[in-house]
Design an enzyme around this catalytic site. Sequence first.
Site, short mmCIF file in Angstrom:
data_model
loop_
_atom_site.label_atom_id
_atom_site.label_comp_id
_atom_site.label_asym_id
_atom_site.label_seq_id
_atom_site.Cartn_x
_atom_site.Cartn_y
_atom_site.Cartn_z
N ARG A 125 0.82 -1.23 0.00
CA ARG A 125 0.00 0.00 0.00
C ARG A 125 0.84 1.27 0.00
O ARG A 125 0.40 2.34 0.41
CB ARG A 125 -0.96 0.04 1.19
CG ARG A 125 -1.91 -1.13 1.24
CD ARG A 125 -2.99 -0.89 2.28
NE ARG A 125 -3.81 -2.07 2.40
CZ ARG A 125 -3.55 -3.07 3.23
NH1 ARG A 125 -2.48 -3.02 4.01
NH2 ARG A 125 -4.34 -4.12 3.27
N LYS A 147 3.70 12.04 -9.85
CA LYS A 147 2.93 11.17 -10.74
C LYS A 147 3.76 9.94 -11.07
O LYS A 147 4.91 10.06 -11.49
CB LYS A 147 2.60 11.90 -12.05
CG LYS A 147 1.46 12.88 -11.91
CD LYS A 147 1.07 13.40 -13.29
CE LYS A 147 -0.10 14.35 -13.20
NZ LYS A 147 -0.45 14.90 -14.51
N GLU A 188 11.12 21.27 -22.07
CA GLU A 188 10.31 21.35 -20.84
C GLU A 188 10.83 22.47 -19.94
O GLU A 188 10.08 23.08 -19.20
CB GLU A 188 10.30 20.01 -20.08
CG GLU A 188 9.67 18.85 -20.85
CD GLU A 188 8.14 18.88 -20.91
OE1 GLU A 188 7.51 19.83 -20.41
OE2 GLU A 188 7.56 17.92 -21.48
N GLU A 240 -4.02 17.03 -8.59
CA GLU A 240 -4.69 17.45 -9.83
C GLU A 240 -6.20 17.52 -9.67
O GLU A 240 -6.94 16.90 -10.41
CB GLU A 240 -4.32 16.50 -10.97
CG GLU A 240 -4.36 17.18 -12.32
CD GLU A 240 -3.54 16.43 -13.36
OE1 GLU A 240 -2.83 17.10 -14.09
OE2 GLU A 240 -3.60 15.20 -13.40
N ASN A 249 0.50 21.59 -18.51
CA ASN A 249 0.27 20.98 -19.83
C ASN A 249 0.45 21.99 -20.96
O ASN A 249 0.14 21.69 -22.11
CB ASN A 249 -1.14 20.40 -19.93
CG ASN A 249 -1.28 19.18 -19.06
OD1 ASN A 249 -0.29 18.56 -18.71
ND2 ASN A 249 -2.50 18.85 -18.70
N HIS A 252 1.23 21.02 -24.55
CA HIS A 252 1.12 19.57 -24.68
C HIS A 252 -0.08 19.09 -25.51
O HIS A 252 -0.05 17.99 -26.04
CB HIS A 252 1.11 18.91 -23.30
CG HIS A 252 2.49 18.82 -22.70
ND1 HIS A 252 3.23 19.95 -22.38
CD2 HIS A 252 3.28 17.76 -22.39
CE1 HIS A 252 4.40 19.57 -21.89
NE2 HIS A 252 4.46 18.25 -21.89
N HIS A 256 1.01 16.36 -28.29
CA HIS A 256 0.54 14.97 -28.42
C HIS A 256 0.14 14.68 -29.87
O HIS A 256 0.40 13.60 -30.39
CB HIS A 256 -0.62 14.69 -27.47
CG HIS A 256 -0.20 14.72 -26.02
ND1 HIS A 256 0.97 14.14 -25.59
CD2 HIS A 256 -0.76 15.28 -24.93
CE1 HIS A 256 1.10 14.34 -24.29
NE2 HIS A 256 0.08 15.04 -23.87
N1 LIG Z 1 5.95 11.41 -13.90
C1 LIG Z 1 5.91 12.54 -14.56
O1 LIG Z 1 5.46 13.57 -14.05
C2 LIG Z 1 6.47 12.61 -15.94
C3 LIG Z 1 6.67 13.85 -16.56
C4 LIG Z 1 7.25 13.88 -17.83
C5 LIG Z 1 7.57 12.70 -18.47
N2 LIG Z 1 7.35 11.50 -17.85
C6 LIG Z 1 7.67 10.24 -18.50
O2 LIG Z 1 9.08 10.17 -18.68
C7 LIG Z 1 9.34 9.27 -19.76
C8 LIG Z 1 10.44 9.84 -20.61
O3 LIG Z 1 11.57 10.00 -19.80
P1 LIG Z 1 13.02 10.33 -20.39
O4 LIG Z 1 12.91 11.42 -21.37
O5 LIG Z 1 13.89 10.48 -19.21
O6 LIG Z 1 13.39 9.06 -21.26
P2 LIG Z 1 13.60 7.51 -20.89
O7 LIG Z 1 13.41 7.25 -19.45
O8 LIG Z 1 12.73 6.76 -21.84
O9 LIG Z 1 15.12 7.31 -21.25
C9 LIG Z 1 15.58 7.44 -22.58
C10 LIG Z 1 16.83 6.59 -22.78
O10 LIG Z 1 17.94 7.17 -22.10
C11 LIG Z 1 18.65 6.18 -21.34
N3 LIG Z 1 19.31 6.91 -20.27
C12 LIG Z 1 18.84 7.31 -19.08
N4 LIG Z 1 19.75 8.03 -18.42
C13 LIG Z 1 20.85 8.09 -19.21
C14 LIG Z 1 22.13 8.70 -19.07
N5 LIG Z 1 22.45 9.45 -18.01
N6 LIG Z 1 23.02 8.54 -20.07
C15 LIG Z 1 22.70 7.84 -21.18
N7 LIG Z 1 21.51 7.24 -21.37
C16 LIG Z 1 20.58 7.37 -20.39
C17 LIG Z 1 17.56 5.21 -20.94
O11 LIG Z 1 18.10 3.93 -20.66
C18 LIG Z 1 16.71 5.18 -22.21
O12 LIG Z 1 17.23 4.28 -23.12
C19 LIG Z 1 8.03 9.09 -20.51
O13 LIG Z 1 7.54 7.80 -20.27
C20 LIG Z 1 7.10 10.12 -19.89
O14 LIG Z 1 5.77 9.70 -19.86
C21 LIG Z 1 6.81 11.44 -16.60
#
Ligand SMILES: NC(=O)c1ccc[n+]([C@@H]2O[C@H](COP(=O)([O-])OP(=O)(O)OC[C@H]3O[C@@H](n4cnc5c(N)ncnc54)[C@H](O)[C@@H]3O)[C@@H](O)[C@H]2O)c1
Length: 369
Positions: A125, A147, A188, A240, A249, A252, A256
Amino acid sequence: MSLEHSTWAINESISVDIAVGPGARIVLPRLVREAGRDYTSILIVADSGVPGRFVEDMVEAFTREGFRVEKLVVKGGEKAKSINTVVGLWEWLLKVGADRWSLLVAYGGGAVSDAAGFAAATYMRGIDWATVPTTLLSMADAAAGGKTAIDFNAKNIIGAFHHPRFIVADTEHLETLDERNYVSGLAEVVKHALLEGEWFLDWLRRNREAILARSHAEASKMIRMSLDTKMKIVARDYRERKGDRMLLNLGHTVAHAVEKATGYTVSHGEAVAIGLVVEAYAATRITGLPRSSIEEIRETLSLFGLPTRPPSNISADEAVKLMRLDKKRRGDKLTLPLLEAIGRPVLVDLRLDEAEKVLAEAWREAGNA
Ligand SMILES: NC(=O)c1ccc[n+]([C@@H]2O[C@H](COP(=O)([O-])OP(=O)(O)OC[C@H]3O[C@@H](n4cnc5c(N)ncnc54)[C@H](O)[C@@H]3O)[C@@H](O)[C@H]2O)c1
């Protein structure tokens, strides 16, 4: 270089310790100790894309502080956000004897963090978790806000609000990111600057070279400012409910559509950059955003090598269909975050037909500019 450390109170019962700067990963164990929570174990979920030596530094630092540490490596990237990953994480947590006083540490990009955070939210939980974001997008955006989610038939459809207790953004991780990934993350940051104010946008422009060179000092400051902007908005609406969080957003709705129309060959950050421009055109018609602001937004994004025009092979009508505005409708209205001025975002209620018309016009205008 010194690390910046601060604590953000989300509400009376949730606070988040944030450390930003080069080498921050080694500081987490001390922060955890100082927070006075007697964790029984530290369970690190590491992204396979992150060089192992970084993660090992943290394992060693926790061990030196006297914690029991377990580590699991999971494959990084969007596929990590699956129910299979989460089942694997639950199994592992049981196997290593995780209890309600364990701290899970998500160490990686936004995808691994979203999945590991969701495992933390659901195991027994909900157990405490920390996030060590390793991409610029995850440092400046995803890490904050609580999130967590996995993809299940649709993106982010299963998830929970579960704020991490600690966010540790170590800028040394930026050194191993490829250029496109780094620049995408900057979109961002620009979004946060537009929500925050002219001074943030000016600061980005003035420090362009250092930011693109990934200087630790400027990158740390930029991440710090970005997280502060997001945390300020999140603290007003942490689950939210009140609507304020929808401001995040900005750009965004259009982004999308760009991602879908291009089969995700345009990255999320690139799509957000285009979205910020198209939605700025829409804002000039609805909120009276001065046209000079569009130029300012466009110029800033271009300075960082981000795109500012919608793909020419996608018609405005096609794009608007992909925005799925009907899904955003509540009653006969839908709400869009738009800028009234740089630093003055507002939520605007529009009728579906009005929103479709204005976004189609904005798409055309942004394409022809
Ligand atoms: N929770 C939230 O509020 C929130 C907000 C924005 C985005 N997201 C989510 O985040 C995700 C995208 O995240 P992202 O842009 O970090 O991409 P990602 O997590 O998909 O990573 C992209 C690639 O980079 C690699 N990587 C990670 N750190 C690295 C480093 N230091 N050096 C080299 N390679 C590295 C990873 O292994 C992966 O192959 C999406 O799924 C999105 O929905 C969540």
